[in-house]
Write an enzyme that holds these catalytic residues in place. Structure first.
Site, PDB file in Angstrom:
ATOM      1  N   CYS A 116      87.192 -31.084 -34.387  1.00 39.55           N
ATOM      2  CA  CYS A 116      87.849 -29.762 -34.423  1.00 39.55           C
ATOM      3  C   CYS A 116      86.995 -28.692 -35.097  1.00 39.55           C
ATOM      4  O   CYS A 116      87.317 -27.504 -35.017  1.00 39.55           O
ATOM      5  CB  CYS A 116      89.203 -29.873 -35.100  1.00 39.55           C
ATOM      6  SG  CYS A 116      90.235 -31.177 -34.419  1.00 39.55           S
ATOM      7  N   HIS A 240      91.382 -23.293 -37.777  1.00 39.25           N
ATOM      8  CA  HIS A 240      91.694 -24.357 -36.825  1.00 39.25           C
ATOM      9  C   HIS A 240      93.207 -24.538 -36.793  1.00 39.25           C
ATOM     10  O   HIS A 240      93.857 -24.627 -37.829  1.00 39.25           O
ATOM     11  CB  HIS A 240      90.992 -25.651 -37.251  1.00 39.25           C
ATOM     12  CG  HIS A 240      91.447 -26.842 -36.474  1.00 39.25           C
ATOM     13  ND1 HIS A 240      91.629 -26.810 -35.108  1.00 39.25           N
ATOM     14  CD2 HIS A 240      91.783 -28.099 -36.871  1.00 39.25           C
ATOM     15  CE1 HIS A 240      92.045 -27.990 -34.701  1.00 39.25           C
ATOM     16  NE2 HIS A 240      92.150 -28.785 -35.745  1.00 39.25           N
ATOM     17  N   ASN A 270      97.422 -28.597 -31.255  1.00 42.91           N
ATOM     18  CA  ASN A 270      96.045 -28.757 -31.743  1.00 42.91           C
ATOM     19  C   ASN A 270      95.125 -29.057 -30.556  1.00 42.91           C
ATOM     20  O   ASN A 270      95.167 -30.145 -29.995  1.00 42.91           O
ATOM     21  CB  ASN A 270      96.015 -29.901 -32.754  1.00 42.91           C
ATOM     22  CG  ASN A 270      94.626 -30.150 -33.325  1.00 42.91           C
ATOM     23  OD1 ASN A 270      93.629 -29.663 -32.800  1.00 42.91           O
ATOM     24  ND2 ASN A 270      94.557 -30.932 -34.387  1.00 42.91           N
TER      25      ASN A 270
HETATM   26  N1  COA Z   1     109.754 -37.046 -35.623  1.00 44.56           N
HETATM   27  C1  COA Z   1     110.690 -37.312 -36.530  1.00 44.56           C
HETATM   28  N2  COA Z   1     110.451 -37.984 -37.669  1.00 44.56           N
HETATM   29  C2  COA Z   1     109.183 -38.389 -37.881  1.00 44.56           C
HETATM   30  C3  COA Z   1     108.156 -38.144 -36.957  1.00 44.56           C
HETATM   31  C4  COA Z   1     108.481 -37.457 -35.796  1.00 44.56           C
HETATM   32  N3  COA Z   1     107.557 -37.145 -34.841  1.00 44.56           N
HETATM   33  N4  COA Z   1     107.001 -38.678 -37.450  1.00 44.56           N
HETATM   34  C5  COA Z   1     107.294 -39.214 -38.629  1.00 44.56           C
HETATM   35  N5  COA Z   1     108.627 -39.047 -38.904  1.00 44.56           N
HETATM   36  C6  COA Z   1     109.358 -39.452 -40.083  1.00 44.56           C
HETATM   37  C7  COA Z   1     108.700 -40.627 -40.788  1.00 44.56           C
HETATM   38  O1  COA Z   1     109.164 -41.845 -40.241  1.00 44.56           O
HETATM   39  C8  COA Z   1     109.179 -40.424 -42.190  1.00 44.56           C
HETATM   40  O2  COA Z   1     110.526 -40.865 -42.301  1.00 44.56           O
HETATM   41  P1  COA Z   1     111.048 -41.583 -43.654  1.00 44.56           P
HETATM   42  O3  COA Z   1     110.902 -40.534 -44.728  1.00 44.56           O
HETATM   43  O4  COA Z   1     112.454 -41.932 -43.312  1.00 44.56           O
HETATM   44  O5  COA Z   1     110.151 -42.749 -43.838  1.00 44.56           O
HETATM   45  C9  COA Z   1     109.180 -38.920 -42.361  1.00 44.56           C
HETATM   46  O6  COA Z   1     109.288 -38.379 -41.042  1.00 44.56           O
HETATM   47  C10 COA Z   1     107.944 -38.393 -43.011  1.00 44.56           C
HETATM   48  O7  COA Z   1     106.816 -38.953 -42.343  1.00 44.56           O
HETATM   49  P2  COA Z   1     105.361 -38.609 -42.767  1.00 44.56           P
HETATM   50  O8  COA Z   1     104.400 -39.362 -41.893  1.00 44.56           O
HETATM   51  O9  COA Z   1     105.268 -38.794 -44.254  1.00 44.56           O
HETATM   52  O10 COA Z   1     105.324 -37.062 -42.402  1.00 44.56           O
HETATM   53  P3  COA Z   1     104.364 -35.936 -42.920  1.00 44.56           P
HETATM   54  O11 COA Z   1     105.114 -34.977 -43.723  1.00 44.56           O
HETATM   55  O12 COA Z   1     103.077 -36.503 -43.502  1.00 44.56           O
HETATM   56  O13 COA Z   1     103.989 -35.226 -41.556  1.00 44.56           O
HETATM   57  C11 COA Z   1     102.203 -35.042 -40.015  1.00 44.56           C
HETATM   58  C12 COA Z   1     103.291 -35.942 -40.570  1.00 44.56           C
HETATM   59  C13 COA Z   1     101.421 -35.830 -38.982  1.00 44.56           C
HETATM   60  C14 COA Z   1     102.862 -33.850 -39.361  1.00 44.56           C
HETATM   61  C15 COA Z   1     101.288 -34.575 -41.178  1.00 44.56           C
HETATM   62  O14 COA Z   1     100.897 -35.668 -41.959  1.00 44.56           O
HETATM   63  C16 COA Z   1     100.084 -33.866 -40.690  1.00 44.56           C
HETATM   64  O15 COA Z   1     100.158 -32.849 -40.026  1.00 44.56           O
HETATM   65  N6  COA Z   1      98.869 -34.358 -41.046  1.00 44.56           N
HETATM   66  C17 COA Z   1      97.618 -33.750 -40.594  1.00 44.56           C
HETATM   67  C18 COA Z   1      97.362 -34.185 -39.172  1.00 44.56           C
HETATM   68  C19 COA Z   1      96.302 -33.354 -38.502  1.00 44.56           C
HETATM   69  O16 COA Z   1      96.253 -32.152 -38.659  1.00 44.56           O
HETATM   70  N7  COA Z   1      95.466 -34.019 -37.703  1.00 44.56           N
HETATM   71  C20 COA Z   1      94.456 -33.376 -36.923  1.00 44.56           C
HETATM   72  C21 COA Z   1      93.298 -32.977 -37.746  1.00 44.56           C
HETATM   73  S1  COA Z   1      92.098 -32.129 -36.840  1.00 44.56           S
END
Ligand code: COA
Length: 317
Positions: A116, A240, A270
């Site tokens: 990215c 980004h 993204n």
């Molecule tokens: N829909 C609903 N619930 C979801 C879900 C979805 N798509 N994905 C995860 N959950 C749930 C999880 O099971 C968890 O539930 P729990 O609390 O009961 O265990 C809760 O939501 C939190 O999950 P978590 O993985 O901790 O979420 P988060 O706040 O870290 O958000 C992302 C997840 C992926 C959105 C976040 O980590 C993120 O954006 N990271 C960066 C990713 C990125 O930018 N990548 C590209 C880089 S170039």
């Protein structure tokens, strides 16, 4: 990385374009196939819908053609094509020679893969070629991540999509637009975000989030130092488009109001290498960037990589 060497030939962006595929996948569409909901995706990422279904060559030709038309540069006069992509249509050859042919260019063409951060890597590389005598370059950032996304994985499926953006960069008398730049990489973070050949994207979302904010801020700070400018002087940020919370946290730590940021993530998701040039084109199309403005481009991605550049916009409105 050094500041711009005095006496280097400068460059200005004289044209831009963007392209996304026609197929829209909304959060409501994803609710039908995975255990998720619009409220969760919107609040955690800022994404409402994304575009899928393009090829890297096809989208690149579309955005590249727009950039050439806007610049008024004859395709035959382009001295080089750099295509930033992490999803080439084939392993071999690179996608850029195929784009070069379809756009009617007769010049060298190569792909850059810095995930990215790729478009900023390519843009800085293009400035280097101009410093060495090239006159006109086409720089494109395109990714078709839908093809390497696991659409059954709710941890990644809501995030990734397809898109492309392009700019024409022309040599100019004097120092040009680029005032400062920074390219970073930390391969020890490979395991947090990767895709094996023929595989699908694997990601530790929490760890990527945690590192993303830090490396964006570090890279932007270095670029501003090299350019000799402060955060208060930045008129516009093109970050980004990975996650609105990452953009917001990075802007907050840099002391740049979020209102100064290009934001297309709600409708593009993204698009990796496509994300920064797409957002830049959107801001230019909507007259949010004016001659004289200081513009910060800043990205991060798998690698992990980070890259930023400070441009003094000018010459074209
Ligand atoms: N829909 C609903 N619930 C979801 C879900 C979805 N798509 N994905 C995860 N959950 C749930 C999880 O099971 C968890 O539930 P729990 O609390 O009961 O265990 C809760 O939501 C939190 O999950 P978590 O993985 O901790 O979420 P988060 O706040 O870290 O958000 C992302 C997840 C992926 C959105 C976040 O980590 C993120 O954006 N990271 C960066 C990713 C990125 O930018 N990548 C590209 C880089 S170039």
């Amino acid at each position: 990385m050094p500041a711009i060497r005095p006496g280097a030939h400068g460059a200005v962006i004289t044209g831009w374009g963007s392209a996304v595929p026609d197929t829209v996948v909304t959060n409501a569409d994803l609710e039908k196939t995975i255990d998720t909901n619009d409220e969760w995706i919107t609040s955690r990422t800022g994404i409402k819908e994304r575009r899928v279904g393009g090829t890297t060559v096809g989208l690149s030709v579309e955005s590249g053609r727009q950039a050439l038309e806007r610049s008024g540069v004859d395709p035959a006069a382009i001295d080089g094509l750099i295509l930033a992509t992490t999803t080439p249509d084939r392993v071999v050859p690179a996608s850029s020679p195929v784009v070069q042919d379809q756009l009617g260019l007769s010049c060298g063409a190569f792909d850059v893969n810095a995930a990215c951060s790729g478009f900023v890597y390519a843009l800085v590389t293009a400035h280097g070629l101009i410093a060495m005598g090239a006159e006109k370059l086409l720089v494109i950032g395109t990714d078709t991540l839908a093809r390497i996304t696991d659409w059954t994985d709710r941890g990644t499926a809501p995030l990734f999509a397809d898109g492309s953006g392009a700019v024409v960069l022309e040599a100019t008398e004097g120092p040009g637009q680029l005032l400062g730049w920074d390219l970073d990489a930390d391969g020890s973070a490979e395991k947090f975000l990767y895709c094996d050949v023929g595989g699908l994207i694997m990601m530790d979302g929490k760890e990527v989030f945690r590192r993303a904010v830090r490396i964006m801020v570090d890279s932007a700070t270095k670029s501003m130092q090299h350019a000799g400018v402060t955060a208060e002087e930045i008129s516009h940020v093109v970050p980004h488009q990975a996650n609105i919370r990452i953009i917001s946290a990075a802007c907050d730590r840099l002391g740049i109001p979020l209102e100064k940021a290009s934001l297309t993530i709600h409708r593009t998701g993204n698009t990796s290498s496509g994300s920064i040039p797409l957002a830049l084109a959107d801001s230019l199309d909507n007259s949010k960037i004016a001659p004289g403005d200081l513009v910060l481009l800043v990205g991060f991605g798998a690698g992990m990589t980070a890259a930023s550049a400070i441009l003094r916009w000018g010459g074209v409105s």
